[in-house]
Structures are given as structure tokens and as C-alpha cells.
Design an enzyme around this catalytic site. Structure first.
Site, PDB file in Angstrom:
ATOM      1  N   GLU A 209      45.660  66.303  47.040  1.00 20.47           N
ATOM      2  CA  GLU A 209      44.907  65.067  47.268  1.00 20.47           C
ATOM      3  C   GLU A 209      45.809  63.848  47.198  1.00 20.47           C
ATOM      4  O   GLU A 209      46.875  63.872  46.580  1.00 20.47           O
ATOM      5  CB  GLU A 209      43.806  64.931  46.218  1.00 20.47           C
ATOM      6  CG  GLU A 209      44.342  64.904  44.794  1.00 20.47           C
ATOM      7  CD  GLU A 209      43.360  64.270  43.831  1.00 20.47           C
ATOM      8  OE1 GLU A 209      42.594  65.014  43.239  1.00 20.47           O
ATOM      9  OE2 GLU A 209      43.368  63.025  43.693  1.00 20.47           O
TER      10      GLU A 209
ATOM     11  N   GLN B 169      39.977  58.687  48.195  1.00 15.84           N
ATOM     12  CA  GLN B 169      40.573  59.968  47.787  1.00 15.84           C
ATOM     13  C   GLN B 169      40.545  60.917  48.990  1.00 15.84           C
ATOM     14  O   GLN B 169      39.468  61.318  49.434  1.00 15.84           O
ATOM     15  CB  GLN B 169      39.778  60.572  46.627  1.00 15.84           C
ATOM     16  CG  GLN B 169      40.351  61.898  46.128  1.00 15.84           C
ATOM     17  CD  GLN B 169      39.488  62.534  45.048  1.00 15.84           C
ATOM     18  OE1 GLN B 169      38.254  62.448  45.099  1.00 15.84           O
ATOM     19  NE2 GLN B 169      40.122  63.162  44.072  1.00 15.84           N
TER      20      GLN B 169
ATOM     21  N   HIS C 160      35.918  55.764  43.592  1.00 13.86           N
ATOM     22  CA  HIS C 160      36.516  56.187  44.865  1.00 13.86           C
ATOM     23  C   HIS C 160      35.476  56.811  45.781  1.00 13.86           C
ATOM     24  O   HIS C 160      34.375  57.168  45.366  1.00 13.86           O
ATOM     25  CB  HIS C 160      37.693  57.154  44.646  1.00 13.86           C
ATOM     26  CG  HIS C 160      37.343  58.474  44.014  1.00 13.86           C
ATOM     27  ND1 HIS C 160      37.385  58.688  42.657  1.00 13.86           N
ATOM     28  CD2 HIS C 160      36.967  59.657  44.556  1.00 13.86           C
ATOM     29  CE1 HIS C 160      37.056  59.952  42.390  1.00 13.86           C
ATOM     30  NE2 HIS C 160      36.781  60.563  43.535  1.00 13.86           N
TER      31      HIS C 160
ATOM     32  N   HIS D  81      32.206  63.002  49.020  1.00 16.41           N
ATOM     33  CA  HIS D  81      31.493  62.575  47.807  1.00 16.41           C
ATOM     34  C   HIS D  81      31.783  61.118  47.506  1.00 16.41           C
ATOM     35  O   HIS D  81      32.724  60.536  48.046  1.00 16.41           O
ATOM     36  CB  HIS D  81      31.863  63.451  46.601  1.00 16.41           C
ATOM     37  CG  HIS D  81      33.305  63.364  46.167  1.00 16.41           C
ATOM     38  ND1 HIS D  81      34.288  64.151  46.699  1.00 16.41           N
ATOM     39  CD2 HIS D  81      33.925  62.567  45.253  1.00 16.41           C
ATOM     40  CE1 HIS D  81      35.449  63.866  46.110  1.00 16.41           C
ATOM     41  NE2 HIS D  81      35.258  62.896  45.242  1.00 16.41           N
TER      42      HIS D  81
ATOM     43  N   GLU E 112      30.246  62.018  41.818  1.00 12.37           N
ATOM     44  CA  GLU E 112      31.203  62.277  40.745  1.00 12.37           C
ATOM     45  C   GLU E 112      31.159  61.115  39.761  1.00 12.37           C
ATOM     46  O   GLU E 112      30.934  59.968  40.167  1.00 12.37           O
ATOM     47  CB  GLU E 112      32.608  62.402  41.370  1.00 12.37           C
ATOM     48  CG  GLU E 112      33.756  62.646  40.401  1.00 12.37           C
ATOM     49  CD  GLU E 112      35.111  62.714  41.134  1.00 12.37           C
ATOM     50  OE1 GLU E 112      35.153  62.662  42.383  1.00 12.37           O
ATOM     51  OE2 GLU E 112      36.132  62.803  40.422  1.00 12.37           O
TER      52      GLU E 112
HETATM   53  N1  CMX Z   1      27.644  66.623  49.948  1.00 12.44           N
HETATM   54  C1  CMX Z   1      26.318  66.811  50.216  1.00 12.44           C
HETATM   55  N2  CMX Z   1      25.730  68.021  50.224  1.00 12.44           N
HETATM   56  C2  CMX Z   1      26.524  69.082  49.958  1.00 12.44           C
HETATM   57  C3  CMX Z   1      27.880  68.961  49.666  1.00 12.44           C
HETATM   58  C4  CMX Z   1      28.454  67.656  49.678  1.00 12.44           C
HETATM   59  N3  CMX Z   1      29.752  67.459  49.427  1.00 12.44           N
HETATM   60  N4  CMX Z   1      28.403  70.183  49.427  1.00 12.44           N
HETATM   61  C5  CMX Z   1      27.384  71.044  49.588  1.00 12.44           C
HETATM   62  N5  CMX Z   1      26.262  70.383  49.899  1.00 12.44           N
HETATM   63  C6  CMX Z   1      24.943  70.983  50.200  1.00 12.44           C
HETATM   64  C7  CMX Z   1      25.077  71.970  51.334  1.00 12.44           C
HETATM   65  O1  CMX Z   1      24.929  71.326  52.581  1.00 12.44           O
HETATM   66  C8  CMX Z   1      23.956  72.941  51.055  1.00 12.44           C
HETATM   67  O2  CMX Z   1      22.745  72.431  51.507  1.00 12.44           O
HETATM   68  P1  CMX Z   1      21.723  73.362  52.348  1.00 12.44           P
HETATM   69  O3  CMX Z   1      21.347  74.458  51.373  1.00 12.44           O
HETATM   70  O4  CMX Z   1      20.579  72.436  52.657  1.00 12.44           O
HETATM   71  O5  CMX Z   1      22.476  73.845  53.525  1.00 12.44           O
HETATM   72  C9  CMX Z   1      23.926  72.986  49.528  1.00 12.44           C
HETATM   73  O6  CMX Z   1      24.533  71.756  49.070  1.00 12.44           O
HETATM   74  C10 CMX Z   1      24.701  74.157  48.974  1.00 12.44           C
HETATM   75  O7  CMX Z   1      25.986  74.082  49.538  1.00 12.44           O
HETATM   76  P2  CMX Z   1      27.018  75.265  49.713  1.00 12.44           P
HETATM   77  O8  CMX Z   1      27.808  74.985  50.951  1.00 12.44           O
HETATM   78  O9  CMX Z   1      26.319  76.598  49.611  1.00 12.44           O
HETATM   79  O10 CMX Z   1      28.002  75.033  48.535  1.00 12.44           O
HETATM   80  P3  CMX Z   1      27.903  75.499  47.006  1.00 12.44           P
HETATM   81  O11 CMX Z   1      26.492  75.509  46.516  1.00 12.44           O
HETATM   82  O12 CMX Z   1      28.733  76.702  46.836  1.00 12.44           O
HETATM   83  O13 CMX Z   1      28.694  74.262  46.346  1.00 12.44           O
HETATM   84  C11 CMX Z   1      28.675  72.249  45.108  1.00 12.44           C
HETATM   85  C12 CMX Z   1      28.180  72.955  46.374  1.00 12.44           C
HETATM   86  C13 CMX Z   1      28.261  70.801  45.180  1.00 12.44           C
HETATM   87  C14 CMX Z   1      28.094  72.931  43.877  1.00 12.44           C
HETATM   88  C15 CMX Z   1      30.240  72.375  45.108  1.00 12.44           C
HETATM   89  O14 CMX Z   1      30.742  71.751  46.261  1.00 12.44           O
HETATM   90  C16 CMX Z   1      30.896  71.779  43.889  1.00 12.44           C
HETATM   91  O15 CMX Z   1      30.959  72.390  42.829  1.00 12.44           O
HETATM   92  N6  CMX Z   1      31.406  70.514  44.004  1.00 12.44           N
HETATM   93  C17 CMX Z   1      32.046  69.840  42.898  1.00 12.44           C
HETATM   94  C18 CMX Z   1      33.551  70.011  42.895  1.00 12.44           C
HETATM   95  C19 CMX Z   1      34.206  69.419  44.099  1.00 12.44           C
HETATM   96  O16 CMX Z   1      33.589  69.041  45.073  1.00 12.44           O
HETATM   97  N7  CMX Z   1      35.574  69.311  44.022  1.00 12.44           N
HETATM   98  C20 CMX Z   1      36.383  68.716  45.059  1.00 12.44           C
HETATM   99  C21 CMX Z   1      36.661  67.243  44.791  1.00 12.44           C
HETATM  100  C22 CMX Z   1      37.569  67.058  43.584  1.00 12.44           C
HETATM  101  C23 CMX Z   1      37.746  65.600  43.149  1.00 12.44           C
HETATM  102  O17 CMX Z   1      36.994  64.731  43.554  1.00 12.44           O
HETATM  103  O18 CMX Z   1      38.664  65.353  42.334  1.00 12.44           O
HETATM  104 CO    CO Z   2      36.691  62.631  43.693  1.00 13.09          CO
END
Ligand code: CMX
Ligand code: CO
Length: 140
Positions: A43, A60, A7, A84, A135
Site C-alpha cells: 500500500e 490509501q 483516508h 473503504h 475503518e
Molecule cells: N465495500 C462495500 N461492500 C463490500 C465490500 C466493500 N469494500 N467488500 C465486500 N462487500 C460486500 C460484497 O459486495 C458482498 O455483498 P453481496 O452479498 O450483496 O454481494 C458482501 O459484502 C460480502 O462480500 P464478499 O465479497 O463475500 O467478501 P467477504 O464477506 O469475504 O469479506 C469483508 C468482506 C468486509 C468482511 C472483508 O472485505 C474484510 O474483512 N475487510 C476488512 C479488511 C480489509 O478490507 N483490509 C484491506 C484494507 C487494509 C487497510 O485499510 O489498511
Molecule cells: Co484503510
């Protein structure tokens, strides 16, 4: 092995309105809606193809249910859009994650968590994947 695009995850402010957009604009009518408390989202999974083999591709749509959730944080910073991508695995998702971790990519979870429709999921850090939150998904 990673065998398909499972997705594309899209962050939105209003899930119902966005589901309606995808239905009315593109004709995607097969929507599975659920709440994932752990991920902090309501979602909808919109099925794109009709292969019927359990390996369909989905859009998604993700609406945050908490201000401290990853999707809420991302929306506040970027607005709506692609959040993502998710690859489907043909085997155990943790085995795939271990293999990718061995190449120097951070895996966000120690063990797979529950994703949509009973799947097992984990994530790779976007900073280790050329800016793409990635993912991995194992179907139930
Ligand atoms: N895509 C690309 N880059 C991303 C991003 C994304 N979705 N999310 C964060 N970033 C980047 C930010 O831009 C930032 O970069 P800079 O430092 O250059 O500005 C950096 O990563 C850190 O971002 P943050 O805003 O401080 O966010 P966190 O570090 O707190 O969290 C992450 C980032 C990836 C660890 C967190 O989003 C996560 O744990 N994601 C996994 C879970 C998730 O997304 N769940 C929702 C979807 C559920 C599903 O699919 O079922
Ligand atoms: Co997903």
C-alpha cells in the site's frame, strides 16, 4: 469521537502505476509505501494536506499481495475503485468500536490490528453501514 476523514482506501491492480498517476495528475508527492502482510496488501499512503499535526488526510492505494485477501476478492468482483473510508479517532479506537457495536453495527475484529504507519485499526461491516466498508483509525 470520530474527528476527521483519515483516508479513503482505493483498490488498484498496479500500485506503482497508480502512485504515479496521483503524483503526475494531482501533484501528491508525499507517498509512504509499506507491505501489510496481515491485510494482504502492498500500500501507499499519499498525504493530502500539510497540517503537520499528525492528523493529515490521506489517499490509501491498495494492491493485493495474495489472491485470498479482501482487496483481491473485491477487485475481482468490482475492478479498481473506492474500497473503504476511514475515520480518525481522537481517543482509543476500541472504545469507539465498542460504542458503535452497541448500536448494532458489526465490528470485524475482536481487538484492533496494525494499520499503516503504526496506527491501530478496525473495520465495520459494510452491510451494517449502508454499503460502505468503514475503518476506524487511531494514530500511534
Ligand atoms: N465495500 C462495500 N461492500 C463490500 C465490500 C466493500 N469494500 N467488500 C465486500 N462487500 C460486500 C460484497 O459486495 C458482498 O455483498 P453481496 O452479498 O450483496 O454481494 C458482501 O459484502 C460480502 O462480500 P464478499 O465479497 O463475500 O467478501 P467477504 O464477506 O469475504 O469479506 C469483508 C468482506 C468486509 C468482511 C472483508 O472485505 C474484510 O474483512 N475487510 C476488512 C479488511 C480489509 O478490507 N483490509 C484491506 C484494507 C487494509 C487497510 O485499510 O489498511
Ligand atoms: Co484503510
Amino acid at each position: 469521537m470520530l474527528t476527521r476523514i483519515d483516508h479513503i482506501g482505493i483498490a488498484c491492480h498496479d500500485l506503482d502505476a497508480t502512485v504515479a498517476f496521483y503524483r503526475d495528475t494531482y501533484g501528491f508527492t508525499d507517498a509512504h509505501v509499506e507491505v501489510n502482510e496481515e491485510q494482504g496488501v502492498r500500500e501507499a499512503m499519499l498525504k493530502i494536506n500539510e497540517t503537520g499535526d499528525g492528523a493529515a488526510s490521506y489517499i490509501q492505494l491498495l494492491e493485493p499481495i495474495r489472491d485470498d485477501s479482501p482487496v483481491a476478492k473485491w477487485l475481482a468482483k468490482n475492478g479498481e475503485g473506492v474500497h473503504h473510508i476511514a475515520f480518525g479517532t481522537d481517543g482509543d479506537v476500541q472504545d469507539e468500536a465498542d460504542g458503535i457495536a452497541a448500536k448494532g453495527v458489526r465490528v470485524l475484529y475482536d481487538a484492533p490490528r496494525r494499520g499503516s504507519m503504526g496506527s491501530r485499526i478496525t473495520f465495520l461491516h459494510p452491510k451494517d453501514a449502508h454499503g460502505v466498508l468503514t475503518e476506524l483509525v487511531q494514530k500511534p
